[in-house]
Design an enzyme around this catalytic site. Sequence first.
Site, mmCIF file in Angstrom:
data_model
loop_
_atom_site.group_PDB
_atom_site.id
_atom_site.type_symbol
_atom_site.label_atom_id
_atom_site.label_comp_id
_atom_site.label_asym_id
_atom_site.label_seq_id
_atom_site.Cartn_x
_atom_site.Cartn_y
_atom_site.Cartn_z
ATOM 1 N NE ARG A 154 -3.657 -2.036 2.825
ATOM 2 C CZ ARG A 154 -3.480 -3.150 3.541
ATOM 3 N NH1 ARG A 154 -2.325 -3.346 4.178
ATOM 4 N NH2 ARG A 154 -4.436 -4.061 3.638
ATOM 5 C CE LYS A 178 -6.503 -0.416 4.729
ATOM 6 N NZ LYS A 178 -7.772 -0.616 4.017
ATOM 7 C CG HIS A 252 -4.356 1.053 -4.251
ATOM 8 N ND1 HIS A 252 -3.642 0.958 -3.072
ATOM 9 C CD2 HIS A 252 -5.447 0.245 -4.094
ATOM 10 C CE1 HIS A 252 -4.285 0.151 -2.242
ATOM 11 N NE2 HIS A 252 -5.361 -0.297 -2.844
ATOM 12 N NE ARG A 255 -2.988 -3.246 -1.526
ATOM 13 C CZ ARG A 255 -2.678 -4.090 -0.543
ATOM 14 N NH1 ARG A 255 -1.427 -4.449 -0.361
ATOM 15 N NH2 ARG A 255 -3.619 -4.584 0.238
ATOM 16 C CG HIS A 278 -6.802 -8.066 1.311
ATOM 17 N ND1 HIS A 278 -7.010 -8.464 0.009
ATOM 18 C CD2 HIS A 278 -6.507 -6.736 1.240
ATOM 19 C CE1 HIS A 278 -6.842 -7.449 -0.802
ATOM 20 N NE2 HIS A 278 -6.542 -6.386 -0.088
ATOM 21 C CE1 TYR A 287 -6.386 -6.955 -7.196
ATOM 22 C CE2 TYR A 287 -6.826 -7.742 -4.978
ATOM 23 C CZ TYR A 287 -6.434 -6.734 -5.841
ATOM 24 O OH TYR A 287 -6.107 -5.508 -5.348
#
Length: 309
Positions: A154, A178, A252, A255, A278, A287
């Site tokens: 990210r 995150k 992004h 990514r 994730h 994806y």
Amino acid sequence: MSTPELPLHWAEPVQQFLNYLKHERGYSPQTLSSYQQQLTKLGLALHAEAASWFVLSEQQLQRQFLRFRKSGLSARSLSLAASALRSFYRYGISQQWLSQNPADYLKLPKPDKTLPKQLEIEQISQLLSFDSHDDILACRDKAMLELFYSSGLRLTELVALNLPDLQLSEALVRVTGKGNKQRQLPVGRMARSALREWLVQRPALLDADTPAADQQALFLSIERQRISPRQVRERVLHWAKQQGLGQQLHPHMLRHSFASHLLQSSGDLRGVQELLGHANLSTTQVYTHLDFQHLAKVYDSAHPRARKK
């Protein structure tokens, strides 16, 4: 014209919630800003009909979301607002400000699924083919772009990297994602080569004016401090234009390209989930749609009964 403000007794619990997300959960500034905007918009719309956030009923919330919808707010915007509100109320329950979440069962229109944009492998090669030997910024930029694509970072993860996070001898980089969750990611051969060249050049962008907190930053700006997300976005756009890519490229997309190309090659959805950081597999499953699009293109171009006349 001045922007209206929330009454203090509506604004204070929102600020406490944001402080919690920042200091306890490690949320990014972008996420915090989004939550603040969503909750402020809701509070301004609702404070006239209730004494506080914590006496609003599900029916009152549902009516407000219907009004938002009629005013032209998109399904995606409604979903973002509802998500912020649910999280806020969950925090409120933990603080014993209320006993149940009135936003749990709001009925909202389903947002249209938009697939993330990506580059084809040939476009990645075109983007990364620039000469970086005689220009310190080009050297830095190639290292950043190669690392983006090599490891699927990210933007916030890339700019936060420090020298000790990079272990070139082990071909690994440690990133903090995150919720302050750390993960180790492999670094590919081309990225390692670009990073080694950058580490030789990097001291030229350090001096006595570099802030102490930025002395260990992996990527530095021309101002001799940690590079900012805005500066990275500008440099990605610069190289997209310089290399003749006819689209608006943002970090992004590198990514997304990393994830899609890896899934096409490996088919390992769980592995891609771990690499991307994730929390939920459903986030990664987008994806698989990109992968199907790729396969459909191959089919259309190769199958004798599928070719267009």
